[in-house]
Write a protein that holds these residues in place. Sequence first.
Motif, short mmCIF file in Angstrom:
data_model
loop_
_atom_site.label_atom_id
_atom_site.label_comp_id
_atom_site.label_asym_id
_atom_site.label_seq_id
_atom_site.Cartn_x
_atom_site.Cartn_y
_atom_site.Cartn_z
N SER A 152 0.84 -1.20 0.00
CA SER A 152 0.00 0.00 0.00
C SER A 152 0.88 1.25 0.00
CB SER A 152 -0.91 0.01 1.24
OG SER A 152 -0.12 0.12 2.42
N TYR A 153 0.25 2.41 -0.06
CA TYR A 153 1.01 3.66 -0.06
C TYR A 153 0.21 4.79 0.60
CZ TYR A 153 -2.02 3.96 -4.17
OH TYR A 153 -3.11 3.91 -5.02
N ASP A 154 -0.90 4.46 1.25
CA ASP A 154 -1.80 5.51 1.74
C ASP A 154 -1.69 5.81 3.23
OD1 ASP A 154 -2.79 3.04 2.37
OD2 ASP A 154 -4.77 3.33 1.47
N THR A 155 -0.81 5.11 3.96
CA THR A 155 -0.61 5.46 5.36
C THR A 155 0.57 6.42 5.48
OG1 THR A 155 0.98 3.67 5.83
CG2 THR A 155 -1.38 3.14 6.02
N GLU A 156 0.66 7.09 6.60
CA GLU A 156 1.76 8.05 6.78
C GLU A 156 3.12 7.33 6.74
OE1 GLU A 156 3.24 11.15 10.20
OE2 GLU A 156 1.18 11.30 9.48
N GLU A 157 3.18 6.15 7.34
CA GLU A 157 4.45 5.42 7.34
C GLU A 157 4.87 5.03 5.93
OE1 GLU A 157 6.57 2.03 10.08
OE2 GLU A 157 4.55 1.61 9.37
N GLU A 158 3.91 4.60 5.12
CA GLU A 158 4.24 4.23 3.75
C GLU A 158 4.63 5.45 2.93
OE1 GLU A 158 4.66 1.35 2.44
OE2 GLU A 158 3.88 0.08 4.04
N GLN A 159 4.02 6.58 3.22
CA GLN A 159 4.38 7.81 2.51
C GLN A 159 5.79 8.26 2.89
OE1 GLN A 159 1.10 10.32 3.63
NE2 GLN A 159 -0.28 9.45 2.10
N ILE A 160 6.16 8.07 4.15
CA ILE A 160 7.53 8.37 4.58
C ILE A 160 8.51 7.44 3.86
CG2 ILE A 160 9.14 8.29 6.53
CD1 ILE A 160 6.77 9.20 8.31
N PHE A 161 8.14 6.18 3.72
CA PHE A 161 8.96 5.21 2.99
C PHE A 161 9.19 5.68 1.55
CE2 PHE A 161 9.09 1.22 0.37
CZ PHE A 161 10.32 0.75 0.81
N ILE A 162 8.13 6.13 0.90
CA ILE A 162 8.23 6.64 -0.48
C ILE A 162 9.13 7.88 -0.54
CG2 ILE A 162 6.92 7.79 -2.33
CD1 ILE A 162 4.60 5.85 -1.63
N LEU A 163 8.93 8.78 0.41
CA LEU A 163 9.74 10.00 0.45
C LEU A 163 11.22 9.68 0.66
CD1 LEU A 163 7.31 12.14 2.62
CD2 LEU A 163 8.03 12.73 0.29
N LYS A 164 11.49 8.68 1.49
CA LYS A 164 12.88 8.27 1.72
C LYS A 164 13.48 7.62 0.47
CE LYS A 164 13.22 7.77 6.73
NZ LYS A 164 14.49 8.51 6.90
N ILE A 165 12.67 6.90 -0.28
CA ILE A 165 13.15 6.33 -1.54
C ILE A 165 13.58 7.45 -2.48
CG2 ILE A 165 12.35 5.23 -3.69
CD1 ILE A 165 10.78 3.25 -1.99
N ILE A 166 12.75 8.47 -2.61
CA ILE A 166 13.06 9.60 -3.50
C ILE A 166 14.32 10.31 -3.03
CG2 ILE A 166 12.24 11.82 -4.40
CD1 ILE A 166 9.37 10.73 -4.06
N TRP A 186 14.82 -1.03 7.58
CA TRP A 186 13.41 -0.80 7.87
C TRP A 186 12.55 -1.92 7.27
CZ3 TRP A 186 9.06 0.01 4.79
CH2 TRP A 186 7.92 0.45 5.47
N MET A 187 12.89 -2.34 6.05
CA MET A 187 12.12 -3.42 5.41
C MET A 187 12.24 -4.72 6.20
SD MET A 187 12.57 -2.86 1.31
CE MET A 187 14.20 -2.12 1.22
N LEU A 259 13.71 -1.34 -7.33
CA LEU A 259 14.66 -2.15 -6.55
C LEU A 259 14.20 -2.29 -5.10
CD1 LEU A 259 18.09 -0.72 -7.83
CD2 LEU A 259 17.04 -2.92 -8.42
N LYS A 260 13.73 -1.21 -4.51
CA LYS A 260 13.35 -1.25 -3.09
C LYS A 260 12.07 -2.06 -2.88
CE LYS A 260 16.55 -0.44 -2.20
NZ LYS A 260 17.57 -0.98 -1.28
#
Length: 272
Positions: A152-166, A186-187, A259-260
Amino acid sequence: MRKKYIEKEWQQLLKQEENFLNRNVKVKQSNWQEKIDRFVPEKLSDTLNAAFFKAFEMIFDKGTGIIEKTYQKEKKVQDYKINEYTAEVRGSRRALKAFGRKAKTSKNFNMAVSTVEGIGMGVLGMGLPDIPVFLGVLLRSIYEIAVSYGFSYDTEEEQIFILKIIETALSHENELMQGNMDLNLWMERKNREKTSEEVDTAESDDFSISRSEQIRHTSDALSRELLYLKFIQGIPVVGVVGGVSDMVYQKRISDYAVLKYKRRFLVKKKQN
């Protein structure tokens, strides 16, 4: 038999990650960037930072639903379930690779969209107005990659994960290596949480940051990397050069996102 195929995919992933890190660990600056440095306004970096920050907040708070309509989220979820079932039944490496093929198809399509959008804005000399569109296409690409691997990508934690990827994809030297390590740790921790294994409390602080604070870090990484290109993009016609850069950075970030999420997917598979 399944473990053997998973291990082969894992070894391939490790090589792909190493190649990405080796390609991007050194800071590269073109001669033309040095030549125009004196023309770039001192406050442009702050302006870009603010523009990226506002665009991220707007998309996360109000734009995710709109993005989902542009790529038919339900169909993507259904495709994942079909691939998951096929992988369980067949237990082959080909079945495992189906997840990656879906993710890469989405990535390539969004890169093409970014190229057209970036060039169009460049012809018109629109650098700053391009930012919400650029991030919208980038996040759509990452959302599709996430769904292709079952996340998923809709929780705050998942959004932080996406932001860290970028942020990590745009980093260099020690920051790139440390950011990559933090994401991997983290994974591993998240997977142990889901399998009810004991988690070291020291590891729980990997992502102890608010979404707002992480947006600032990621916005800073974007503005630092895109500073000269967005300046050029703001010049009519000549801005095509800056516009093409949208595709270059979409590719770099999306490649790293694949990759992530692939790693996260395989970490889960290895534990099952």
